[in-house]
Design an enzyme around this catalytic site. Sequence first.
Site, PDB file in Angstrom:
ATOM      1  N   GLU B 300       0.815  -1.230   0.000  1.00 57.93           N
ATOM      2  CA  GLU B 300       0.000   0.000   0.000  1.00 57.93           C
ATOM      3  C   GLU B 300       0.843   1.272   0.000  1.00 57.93           C
ATOM      4  OE1 GLU B 300      -2.508   0.291   3.464  1.00 57.93           O
ATOM      5  OE2 GLU B 300      -3.606  -1.541   3.015  1.00 57.93           O
ATOM      6  N   GLY B 301       2.158   1.144   0.115  1.00 62.83           N
ATOM      7  CA  GLY B 301       3.016   2.315   0.329  1.00 62.83           C
ATOM      8  C   GLY B 301       3.236   2.599   1.809  1.00 62.83           C
TER       9      GLY B 301
END
Lengths: 333, 333
Positions: B300-301
């Site tokens: 997701e970062g």
Amino acid sequence: PSASAEAEARAHQTQLTKPAGSLGRLESLAVAFAGFQGCVKPTLERIVIRVFAADHGIAAQGTSAYPQEVTAQMLANFCHGGAAVSVLAGLLDADFRAVNLGCVGKVAPHKNLIDNTIASATADFSSAPAMTAERLSAALNAGFAQAQQGDLFIGGEMGIGNTTSAAALLAALFHLAPEAITGKGTGIDEATLARKTQLIGKALKLHRDQLTNPAAILQRLGGFEIAALVGAYIGSAQQGVPVLVDGFISTAAAAIAVALQPTLAPWLLYAHLSNESGHKLALNKLNAQPILALDMRLGEGSGAALAAGVVRQALALHNTMATFADAGVSHAD
Amino acid sequence: PSASAEAEARAHQTQLTKPAGSLGRLESLAVAFAGFQGCVKPTLERIVIRVFAADHGIAAQGTSAYPQEVTAQMLANFCHGGAAVSVLAGLLDADFRAVNLGCVGKVAPHKNLIDNTIASATADFSSAPAMTAERLSAALNAGFAQAQQGDLFIGGEMGIGNTTSAAALLAALFHLAPEAITGKGTGIDEATLARKTQLIGKALKLHRDQLTNPAAILQRLGGFEIAALVGAYIGSAQQGVPVLVDGFISTAAAAIAVALQPTLAPWLLYAHLSNESGHKLALNKLNAQPILALDMRLGEGSGAALAAGVVRQALALHNTMATFADAGVSHAD
């Protein structure tokens, strides 16, 4: 720490919209803080940072890259906001003070400075006990007095020569060879490192018969600022305030504190693996898993202040992520 | 990056009140950002975060612990602020959007959602190319279009089945055995891991004759969101915006991007070592030194968003610490 709050927090983590365990260390930090605060959604607001500074008689042997006057100069720098830990304390909006336990240089009064001068320095522990029992007691009490209510305590240290003291303490406490635990501190050359290592060996021999318990080890080989850290760690834990232990010197203080009072151990988290060569061994002896590893070797509490930022992120995730039910996300098969 | 700004920043670091090198990785991060921004005192204000999501045909083979509908559900969760990366983006005050490249479930319009749907999923790459050349081009362009001015770009990804695709990409690119690079993703059991590894082996055999360049590898084995990351990395670097690469899947995208365009490499920093078993090997192949290692494996970062906090701390130290001259602190002997 509260085992039931930890269990509740662990259960809460399984409801958050992510694969179980996928936030790794951030999950265990949130669970630990739930235990510290006895509630399922802990917060990290009030952070207390105290940097203890003192000079060391051993510095006369030339074991540091810096002259002894730097201890007092850095005390002023802490107070005026120019040191690394001061900058990080500002970012954290922490309650920050520097504490002078006694140094060779003069330090002007300042609103951020607490004066607890014991003496201008410890004695050179390669030829005498570093301090008397009275002075040890004064240093422990000065640190203990800085423990207070809050969500987190961070202790820092400053003192030209104090990696020599910390290495000697760890060698005595864990029965390590000086070669295994002695490192380059602020950046000495190989010849100075050899001399530093030899000095520690000499001191271990000299005090051998007295190094039978952690208090005696601290009195013979320690520093006022290291003893103050020990006192502050014990005081914080007694008040139910967790501690982020900084680097090599702080870890030596933590090792002494845990040896004096084993019930302290669950209240101590270890912020980072320092670049000082003996730190990994010391952390292993304490079964400690550092949070960060950024090749830092500055001390002052700087690594702990950095790690406090990670703890804040971990708690924000724990407290504000959506649950599977809230978000209508399907569980694992 | 500007070599002269890096040199100036390195010289500035030697003037700060600390032993030379004692802030470790924080110093090299500050120097790198000086190079990125072409100035001695860089800042990290505008952070752009884009999470790219898409579904994967390979998921039909049951290589994930989660059903495919989760991709669309998580897209909604990103937009509504409940996902880990959304929470961290809020703490960073980042410019945050989720980008839908195409998923099986329906996603309602939202102000934080960008719709770039290409198809409902890639084809199952164990029996066909994952995408056509036209679809690859569309995905690369969609990512490229998200690159923009700012101090830092962070790309995230979401897509049930995408660790399978990332492992296949890395195996093909670096000529690795599937066993060396395939891991448990969101948390599959040993039997599923064995099946996932076998499937990757089967795909590498099937496409063998076509896996001769990075674009072909991406088309045959990739995902729309991974191709979008590749496009975003290339676009960011072209605009002089550095990238914090997240975990395993983002590293696969970075590896493809660097293979396509080697001049990109200096603009990529690697945020963390993930708990996904093949990540260390992939980072080694790229000579990448991750900043954090927190046993995360969420994607997701999220790891990159955490590391951005450390970069901010590094730049604050670089820009606001006192110099020896300012503070009247003596240098090393």
